[in-house]
Write a protein that holds these residues in place. Structure first.
Motif, PDB file in Angstrom:
ATOM      1  N   ILE A   1      31.650 -36.033  35.030  1.00 23.62           N
ATOM      2  CA  ILE A   1      32.551 -34.949  34.620  1.00 23.62           C
ATOM      3  C   ILE A   1      33.761 -35.505  33.874  1.00 23.62           C
ATOM      4  O   ILE A   1      34.168 -34.972  32.829  1.00 23.62           O
ATOM      5  N   LEU A   2      34.341 -36.582  34.384  1.00 21.83           N
ATOM      6  CA  LEU A   2      35.522 -37.175  33.744  1.00 21.83           C
ATOM      7  C   LEU A   2      35.198 -37.766  32.377  1.00 21.83           C
ATOM      8  O   LEU A   2      36.006 -37.703  31.443  1.00 21.83           O
ATOM      9  N   ASN A   3      34.000 -38.345  32.241  1.00 26.47           N
ATOM     10  CA  ASN A   3      33.620 -39.017  30.994  1.00 26.47           C
ATOM     11  C   ASN A   3      32.792 -38.149  30.066  1.00 26.47           C
ATOM     12  O   ASN A   3      32.296 -38.630  29.043  1.00 26.47           O
ATOM     13  N   ASP A   4      32.627 -36.873  30.438  1.00 24.16           N
ATOM     14  CA  ASP A   4      31.798 -35.971  29.625  1.00 24.16           C
ATOM     15  C   ASP A   4      30.418 -36.570  29.389  1.00 24.16           C
ATOM     16  O   ASP A   4      29.919 -36.607  28.259  1.00 24.16           O
ATOM     17  N   GLY A   5      29.803 -37.025  30.457  1.00 19.44           N
ATOM     18  CA  GLY A   5      28.495 -37.674  30.339  1.00 19.44           C
ATOM     19  C   GLY A   5      27.487 -37.066  31.275  1.00 19.44           C
ATOM     20  O   GLY A   5      27.523 -35.864  31.577  1.00 19.44           O
ATOM     21  N   TYR A   6      26.558 -37.907  31.747  1.00 21.91           N
ATOM     22  CA  TYR A   6      25.509 -37.426  32.646  1.00 21.91           C
ATOM     23  C   TYR A   6      25.328 -38.443  33.766  1.00 21.91           C
ATOM     24  O   TYR A   6      25.838 -39.571  33.701  1.00 21.91           O
ATOM     25  N   ALA A   7      24.621 -38.043  34.826  1.00 22.76           N
ATOM     26  CA  ALA A   7      24.403 -38.914  35.979  1.00 22.76           C
ATOM     27  C   ALA A   7      22.954 -38.811  36.428  1.00 22.76           C
ATOM     28  O   ALA A   7      22.392 -37.707  36.475  1.00 22.76           O
ATOM     29  N   ASP A   8      22.359 -39.951  36.748  1.00 23.36           N
ATOM     30  CA  ASP A   8      20.998 -40.000  37.290  1.00 23.36           C
ATOM     31  C   ASP A   8      21.104 -39.887  38.812  1.00 23.36           C
ATOM     32  O   ASP A   8      21.469 -40.843  39.496  1.00 23.36           O
ATOM     33  N   LEU A   9      20.791 -38.724  39.352  1.00 24.15           N
ATOM     34  CA  LEU A   9      20.951 -38.482  40.782  1.00 24.15           C
ATOM     35  C   LEU A   9      19.768 -39.011  41.589  1.00 24.15           C
ATOM     36  O   LEU A   9      19.940 -39.478  42.715  1.00 24.15           O
ATOM     37  N   ARG A  10      18.586 -38.954  41.016  1.00 20.85           N
ATOM     38  CA  ARG A  10      17.400 -39.363  41.772  1.00 20.85           C
ATOM     39  C   ARG A  10      17.437 -40.846  42.155  1.00 20.85           C
ATOM     40  O   ARG A  10      16.977 -41.232  43.229  1.00 20.85           O
ATOM     41  N   SER A  11      17.989 -41.672  41.274  1.00 16.98           N
ATOM     42  CA  SER A  11      18.032 -43.113  41.548  1.00 16.98           C
ATOM     43  C   SER A  11      18.938 -43.447  42.723  1.00 16.98           C
ATOM     44  O   SER A  11      18.839 -44.533  43.306  1.00 16.98           O
ATOM     45  N   LEU A  12      19.855 -42.530  43.091  1.00 18.57           N
ATOM     46  CA  LEU A  12      20.780 -42.778  44.193  1.00 18.57           C
ATOM     47  C   LEU A  12      20.288 -42.186  45.518  1.00 18.57           C
ATOM     48  O   LEU A  12      20.905 -42.406  46.553  1.00 18.57           O
ATOM     49  N   ILE A  13      19.214 -41.433  45.461  1.00 18.42           N
ATOM     50  CA  ILE A  13      18.614 -40.894  46.685  1.00 18.42           C
ATOM     51  C   ILE A  13      17.593 -41.905  47.181  1.00 18.42           C
ATOM     52  O   ILE A  13      16.813 -42.435  46.384  1.00 18.42           O
ATOM     53  N   PRO A  14      17.557 -42.217  48.486  1.00 18.66           N
ATOM     54  CA  PRO A  14      16.584 -43.192  48.992  1.00 18.66           C
ATOM     55  C   PRO A  14      15.173 -42.880  48.519  1.00 18.66           C
ATOM     56  O   PRO A  14      14.770 -41.712  48.465  1.00 18.66           O
ATOM     57  N   LEU A  15      14.439 -43.914  48.160  1.00 21.44           N
ATOM     58  CA  LEU A  15      13.116 -43.750  47.552  1.00 21.44           C
ATOM     59  C   LEU A  15      12.175 -42.941  48.434  1.00 21.44           C
ATOM     60  O   LEU A  15      11.408 -42.115  47.937  1.00 21.44           O
ATOM     61  N   ASP A  16      12.238 -43.157  49.752  1.00 20.19           N
ATOM     62  CA  ASP A  16      11.348 -42.423  50.654  1.00 20.19           C
ATOM     63  C   ASP A  16      11.626 -40.921  50.605  1.00 20.19           C
ATOM     64  O   ASP A  16      10.713 -40.099  50.700  1.00 20.19           O
ATOM     65  N   VAL A  17      12.893 -40.544  50.468  1.00 22.81           N
ATOM     66  CA  VAL A  17      13.263 -39.127  50.379  1.00 22.81           C
ATOM     67  C   VAL A  17      12.983 -38.599  48.979  1.00 22.81           C
ATOM     68  O   VAL A  17      12.478 -37.478  48.804  1.00 22.81           O
ATOM     69  N   ALA A  18      13.293 -39.410  47.956  1.00 22.85           N
ATOM     70  CA  ALA A  18      13.129 -38.983  46.560  1.00 22.85           C
ATOM     71  C   ALA A  18      11.668 -38.831  46.166  1.00 22.85           C
ATOM     72  O   ALA A  18      11.365 -38.222  45.142  1.00 22.85           O
ATOM     73  N   SER A  19      10.748 -39.358  46.966  1.00 20.12           N
ATOM     74  CA  SER A  19       9.335 -39.254  46.636  1.00 20.12           C
ATOM     75  C   SER A  19       8.807 -37.835  46.814  1.00 20.12           C
ATOM     76  O   SER A  19       7.700 -37.520  46.362  1.00 20.12           O
ATOM     77  N   ASN A  20       9.581 -36.980  47.452  1.00 24.49           N
ATOM     78  CA  ASN A  20       9.172 -35.588  47.649  1.00 24.49           C
ATOM     79  C   ASN A  20      10.120 -34.661  46.901  1.00 24.49           C
ATOM     80  O   ASN A  20      11.327 -34.664  47.149  1.00 24.49           O
TER      81      ASN A  20
END
Length: 809
Positions: free
Chosen positions: A321-340
């Motif tokens: 938000i501060l940098n007027d950009g984007y964020a990859d949220l999936r990469s920060l969620i644990p892989l076991d949880v992000a797999s679903n």
């Protein structure tokens, strides 16, 4: 219909509607119960015939499940939950106070039982429960129900109760209490079995099947083992199903709990897969974690600590938000949880949103809501509002460039093939455009344009395509549900959902512009493309419609004040003049600007509007008041001063200049004539009448007449716009006026605007019954004091955003 026959044998002179007890009887001895349908707009108690509602109660149980909680019954019957409980208890009273009927063919018996797992009471069909009890007793004893009930001990009732999620008392009551009185198969009758069970299970360290250890007398072994566990002589528990029973020692349970708790404490999550590997079911996993971590959040396939999982997500979102950009949220969620995917959506759309709401600084939450969240099979990205906004502007520029090129190709192709040679009387036919796939800008071109401005996003797209097993689709509409073609491609599809409409419209406009030029028709010489001109047209139409309807709604509010005699004639006149010089001037300015733009008037920049930035677009729907300004003429250097209205009249063709001058004169009379020599009612009526007569010829759009549907929609939009402004505001006067406008609209359903009207309406708050005295006192304190505490401002904002008059109390 469920409600068509609920009042039965009632008479108007009985005063039944005033009875406060949930159960009543009429003079004809027909039992009635009172409830309220959830579908009713107003809470009006309704009388139900108990005989008829019993049929509906039974129908709900038979269709939607043999056992339902009061909340479920209330939902299916359309009642409040308290009323559903009253009705259900009334239907079960005979079964609770007496023994349940012995008739096996009784289809309509209802009982109330307690769920030991869900910790709540449920209503159930007696016959269904008794049938299940019978089957379980037969499995344990291999005999008839009558034999089992007379030969089995009380241990059996405890076993069945645990398996069926009931209490032992409910099982005994449903079995006519004969299980409790027949104490034949007790532990004392089989001491050899007790010794055998103790010797076999005392040294066990892992779950053990009782069926494998005791192939005989299993029906006795299970209750004996359960009793030994309850007495503490065996350290463990017994879980049984219809075909087996398992003894689990406490040592193994403690080991499982330690493993699960340790993993969850360190990682902040645990999945069903990991629990299955540790020998735990989903229910046991939930039970353990609920006890150790009360704030754990249950997802579809895992359980998480919301604070641990969401904290890194909040950080990257704030950075984006501060940098007027984007964020990859999936990469920060644990892989076991992000797999679903279901779990990922719940983490972002539920847990993360709730976490942002709890923060004292609500700016991040509002920025997150305004931004774009993209969740797909392999990606979960957040784009700030500014990123999406800038990307749309890039697309608009690309569409304009593409439409000019495409229109030129269409004209050249038509002329080259001779398709336009056969017009009537030798006149060349005008080329027409049919919408085809070739008329839409390439998705790859748009992605490259966006990628040039966001190199990290472009690199992520390249890496995704290199690692993908199939080639990315370049169609604007993905044919496969859930398909992911990379972060950049999916972002383009999400932000530019109406690209086909924009492209087709832009190409058509450019073709029409080229045709007009070829055939000698006068067209604008401005540099912007035809598509941009069409955007200006759409923006004007929206603003013009809103202002027309706002003018009529506010005039209607003032008329209501006058009819009800709430204010003096001088105060009513003052409000009308303020409306004319505010909203009226905004309409006059909007029409003037558009006419000058539409006719491409030379020297249009010499006309300016005082007290208002010429290039800004007012937020009409969320305006506290509308500015009063006038038309001015600013000559070029060395030029002569000129009357602005005269210049406007001379600059526009036909009657356009005259109509606009007439409009400005009425507004000027309403703004300047404060001595009352000109009647405000007459001026306001003249202004609205002049708009109705001239708008169609002036700008090609008729005056937008107000109707109930449009009024309701505008009131809702204005309320939301004012709430957004209120949440961001820190100015004391602005907060006060916004709250007064919101509270009055919420309680009286009338729109108000302007400093004069708002101040006068605030004086009415003490007389309004729907506005609590405390609210009025707080607003008056805010009005009197120049320096107030942040707590008071926060309280006033809560009043302003209240959803209804009850929430103000």
């Amino acid at each position: 219909s469920l409600f068509s026959y609920y009042i039965k044998n009632g008479k108007k002179d009985m005063g039944l509607a005033n009875v406060s007890a949930p159960m009543i009887k009429d003079e004809n001895h027909t039992t009635l119960t009172r409830a309220c349908p959830l579908s009713a707009i107003n809470y009006v108690p309704t009388l139900y015939s108990l005989q008829d509602i019993r049929k509906e109660f039974l129908r709900v149980l038979k269709i939607h499940g043999d056992r339902l909680s009061a909340a479920d019954v209330a939902m299916w019957l359309g009642m409040e939950e308290d009323d559903a409980i009253s009705v259900g208890d009334a239907l079960c009273v005979n079964q609770r106070e007496e023994q349940i009927s012995d008739r096996e063919d009784e289809e309509d018996s209802i009982c109330k039982v307690y769920s030991t797992v869900k910790k709540t009471y449920q209503y159930a069909l007696v016959k269904s429960l008794r049938r299940e009890i019978e089957e379980r007793i037969k499995w344990y004893r291999g005999d008839t129900l009558e034999y089992a009930m007379t030969k089995q001990s009380s241990l059996l009732s405890d076993t069945i109760a645990q398996e069926m999620d009931l209490t032992s008392e409910d099982v005994m009551r449903l079995s006519h209490e004969r299980i409790a009185t027949s104490m034949v198969a007790s532990i004392n009758d089989h001491p050899y079995l007790e010794i055998q069970v103790l010797s076999s299970l005392s040294g066990v360290t892992s779950p053990t099947s009782l069926e494998k250890l005791f192939d005989k007398d299993l029906a006795l072994v299970i209750p004996i083992t359960r009793t030994l566990c309850q007495q503490g002589r065996l350290p463990g528990i017994v879980s049984s199903s219809s075909n087996n029973a398992v003894y689990t020692p406490n040592l193994f349970t403690h080991f499982q709990r330690n493993v699960i708790d340790s993993f969850f404490r360190i990682n902040g999550y645990i999945t069903e897969t990991k629990c299955v590997g540790a020998g735990l079911s989903r229910n046991r996993m939930e039970c353990f974690l609920r006890e150790s971590f009360p704030n754990a959040v249950l997802l579809s396939h895992s359980i998480i600590d919301s604070e641990i999982i969401c904290q890194p997500l909040e950080v990257v979102i704030q950075t984006a938000i501060l940098n007027d950009g984007y964020a990859d949220l999936r990469s920060l969620i644990p892989l076991d949880v992000a797999s679903n995917n279901d779990d990922v959506e719940q983490v972002i759309n539920v847990c993360l949103v709730d976490s942002l709401k709890l923060q004292q600084d609500t700016a991040t939450f509002h920025a997150f809501v305004k931004g774009t969240t993209l969740i797909n099979t392999d990606i979960a990205l957040f784009f700030s509002h500014e990123t999406s906004k800038k990307s749309v502007k890039m697309l608009d520029a690309e569409i304009e460039r593409y439409s000019k090129q495409r229109a030129k190709e269409i004209i050249e192709n038509k002329n080259g093939t001779g398709a336009v040679a056969g017009g009537k009387k030798g006149k060349p036919a005008v080329p027409t455009l049919e919408s085809t796939a070739a008329d839409v800008i390439s998705l790859r071109d748009v992605a490259n344009c966006i990628g040039n401005n966001y190199p990290n996003l472009f690199q992520s797209q390249q890496e995704y395509e290199e690692g993908s097993s199939c080639e990315a689709s370049m169609s604007w509409n993905s044919e496969e549900v859930g398909r992911c073609d990379g972060p950049l491609i999916e972002f383009c599809r999400t932000v530019y959902s109406d690209v086909e409409r924009k492209c087709t419209r832009a190409v058509r406009a450019e073709v029409a512009s080229l045709n007009s030029t070829r055939h000698g028709v006068s067209v604008s010489d401005r540099a912007v493309g035809a598509a941009k001109q069409m955007d200006v047209q759409e923006e004007f139409e929206t603003s013009f419609k809103d202002l027309c309807q706002l003018l009529q709604i506010l005039a209607k509010t003032i008329e209501n004040f006058s009819t009800r005699g709430l204010f003096t004639s001088a105060e009513i006149s003052s409000m009308k003049r303020e409306l004319l010089s505010g909203t009226g001037c905004c309409l006059a300015r909007l029409l003037t600007e558009y006419c000058l733009y539409r006719n491409n008037v030379e020297g249009a920049r010499a006309l300016t509007f005082s007290h208002q930035d010429h290039n800004s677009t007012p937020a009409y729907l969320s305006a506290l008041d509308f500015p009063s300004f006038s038309l001015q003429y600013n000559p070029a250097e060395g030029g002569k001063q000129k009357n602005p209205l005269q210049h406007l009249r001379e600059s526009l063709p036909g009657s356009s200049g005259l109509n606009l001058v007439r409009m400005w004169n009425i507004c000027s009379d309403g703004n300047d004539d404060d001595d009352g020599t000109k009647d405000a009612d007459e001026l306001l009526d003249q202004f609205i009448s002049h708009l109705e007569d001239s708008c169609l010829t002036l700008v090609g759009i008729p005056f937008s007449v107000l109707d109930k549907k449009a009024e309701k929609k505008l009131l809702t939009s204005r309320r939301q716009g004012l709430i957004d402004c209120l949440e961001k505001s820190s100015q004391q006067d602005e907060i006060l006026r916004t709250c007064v406008i919101l509270i009055y609209q919420q309680t009286k359903s009338f729109m108000i605007s302007g400093k004069t009207m708002t101040a006068l309406v605030m004086n009415l708050f003490e007389q309004e019954k729907k506005i609590p005295t405390r609210v009025t006192e707080v607003l008056m304190d805010l009005k009197r004091d120049n320096d107030v505490s942040p707590e008071l401002l926060h309280l006033v904002k809560q009043f302003g955003t209240a959803k209804n008059s009850k929430a103000l109390a």
